[in-house]
Design an enzyme around this catalytic site. Structure first.
Site, short mmCIF file in Angstrom:
data_model
loop_
_atom_site.label_atom_id
_atom_site.label_comp_id
_atom_site.label_asym_id
_atom_site.label_seq_id
_atom_site.Cartn_x
_atom_site.Cartn_y
_atom_site.Cartn_z
N GLY A 1 0.82 -1.21 0.00
CA GLY A 1 0.00 0.00 0.00
C GLY A 1 0.85 1.24 0.00
O GLY A 1 2.06 1.18 -0.18
N ASN A 2 0.23 2.37 0.19
CA ASN A 2 0.98 3.63 0.29
C ASN A 2 0.31 4.54 1.31
O ASN A 2 -0.73 4.19 1.87
CB ASN A 2 1.09 4.30 -1.09
CG ASN A 2 -0.26 4.62 -1.67
OD1 ASN A 2 -1.00 5.45 -1.14
ND2 ASN A 2 -0.62 3.97 -2.77
#
Ligand code: CTP
Length: 441
Positions: free
Chosen positions: A244-245
């Protein structure tokens, strides 16, 4: 501008006194309409002294002025802060048992409610259903903040700070919004524009015609369909892990809100759960592939597409159906193969073909380096992506992700003009982006 400040009976009523100050100091003409319960927290004398106007809770005072009709009709904005569960329920069911609920029924201007109550009351399905009803009718709901409540408990339910509420109000007062409700059965200034009499239901008590308001130039976004993506995609590795980020989705939500404020119909394709701006249709997604499918579907009848999401460029090639385990007794670590995700923005540009409908907006997180400036990188990306606007975010340590302030440069494909915005709250950036979008419609 004429503002009605409604105050319902909650402990946060004291904050409305500071909010009132912000309105009056900005030169607005404010009438405070508390509920009877609100006077248990802050008395009528305080409201009267701060607003310079008489204060009533019922419809029987100053009866010759018919305040229950006049106040709502003539207001440019009605803001209820705090809005309690009870007030929200009464408004949602169209009751008219005190002055404030009468004002809410007669108002044809933007209406904002800032709910504040205990978390349990806020989360109760009854309250949420009432909020959804009001929201569908076009009431702007400012979601409650999380934090310390009346007692020792904390959670969502706090009234946002007066400055934040005032910022919402100021934006609505400045925006050329369509009247609320969006299409009243008799648009009260239309008949006069065509030389006719106002409908009876909208006449002032003395039957003099309503003043023709300075016709607000309607926003070019009014009734247009704006589709915004928000948040960072999550690319699952196994049932418990993902790539993810750090994207918070705040900018995408602010864009959705800015488009709603200009009268647009908004679809938000989002990976994050945040309080939804009122009047917005939400589609929850998790991965880049899900976001791609949702964006393509929503693009069918879109006038504007905004890719504010941080889409993962890569995803794990394989999804492990079971949690990936350590191999006991070894230091082995698995190698994770990645594959490219589709570039959703580029696909959306490609599918529209020649022309500029829908208008397409991309975002880019950039840093300058030895070879080129932030703007040079932005120009190159704008050309590569083929969109109409590119909002270039200057990123760096401690910049952008999850923060409320942002610094951007808005680049246009049709000119070399650059609009710099910020450092400014994401709401302001969103408004600047929507202003540029309008100029392209
Ligand atoms: N974007 C997208 N699909 C992707 C990646 C990005 O639609 N798979 C969109 C983003 O939502 C954003 C824009 O493309 O609007 C720019 O994304 P960014 O990651 O900054 O650009 P890239 O093309 O990936 O370039 P870079 O090589 O600099 O990462």
């Amino acid at each position: 501008m004429r503002v009605v400040l409604g105050v319902a009976g909650g402990i946060a009523a004291y904050k409305a006194a500071s909010l009132l100050r912000l309105f009056t100091e900005a030169g607005h003409d404010v009438t405070v309409v508390p509920t009877a319960a609100a006077l248990n927290f802050v008395g009528a004398a305080t409201w009267a002294a701060l607003s310079g106007k008489p204060v009533h809770t019922d419809v029987w005072s100053d009866i010759t002025e018919v305040p229950h009709v006049r106040l709502g009709q003539s207001a440019d904005l009605v803001m209820v802060a705090p809005a309690t569960a009870d007030l929200i329920a009464r408004a949602a069911t169209g009751q008219a048992d005190d002055l404030l609920t009468n004002v809410l029924l007669t108002a044809r201007c933007p209406v904002v409610m800032a709910p504040a109550m205990h978390t349990e009351m806020w989360e109760h399905p009854a309250t949420q259903a009432n909020i959804a009803t009001l929201s569908e009718r076009g009431v702007h709901i400012v979601p409650p903040a999380s934090g310390r409540l009346t007692g020792k408990d904390s959670g969502p339910g706090r009234l946002p700070e007066p400055d934040d509420l005032y910022a919402v109000a100021a934006r609505l007062l400045a925006a050329p919004v369509t009247p609320f409700p969006p299409e009243p059965p008799n648009v009260h200034f239309a008949p006069q524009q065509f030389g006719g009499e106002p409908p009876l239901s909208h006449r002032k008590p003395d039957a003099t015609p309503l003043p023709v308001p300075d016709a607000p130039s309607p926003s070019r976004l009014a009734d247009r369909h704006v589709v915004v993506s928000a948040g960072g995609t999550r690319e699952p590795l196994d049932p418990v892990r993902f790539l993810g980020n750090r994207s918070s989705g705040k900018q995408g939500y602010a864009l959705a809100e800015a488009a709603v404020a200009r009268g647009a119909r908004v679809t938000l394709v989002t990976t994050v759960e945040r309080p939804v701006p009122p009047g917005v249709r939400t589609i929850s997604v998790e991965t880049a592939l899900e976001m791609r499918a949702a964006m393509h579907e929503a693009a069918d009848d879109a006038d504007v597409l905004v890719m504010a999401a941080a889409v993962a460029d890569f995803r794990p090639a394989e999804f492990a159906a079971h949690k990936i385990k350590k191999t006991a007794g070894t230091d082995d670590a698995p190698e994770i193969a990645l594959v490219r995700n589709p570039d959703i923005l580029a696909e959306l540009v490609e599918r529209r073909g020649p022309g500029r409908s829908p208008v397409i907006v991309g975002f880019a997180a950039e840093t300058g380096d030895d070879t080129a400036s932030v703007l040079d990188h932005g120009r190159a990306k704008l050309a590569r992506k083929g969109c109409d606007l590119l909002v270039v975010n200057e990123v760096g340590v401690d910049k952008t992700f999850g923060r409320d302030d942002n610094l951007v440069h808005i680049l246009r494909a049709d000119s070399d003009a650059v609009t710099d915005v910020g450092p400014a709250p994401k709401s302001e950036i969103a408004d600047a982006v929507m202003a540029q979008v309008e100029s392209l419609l």
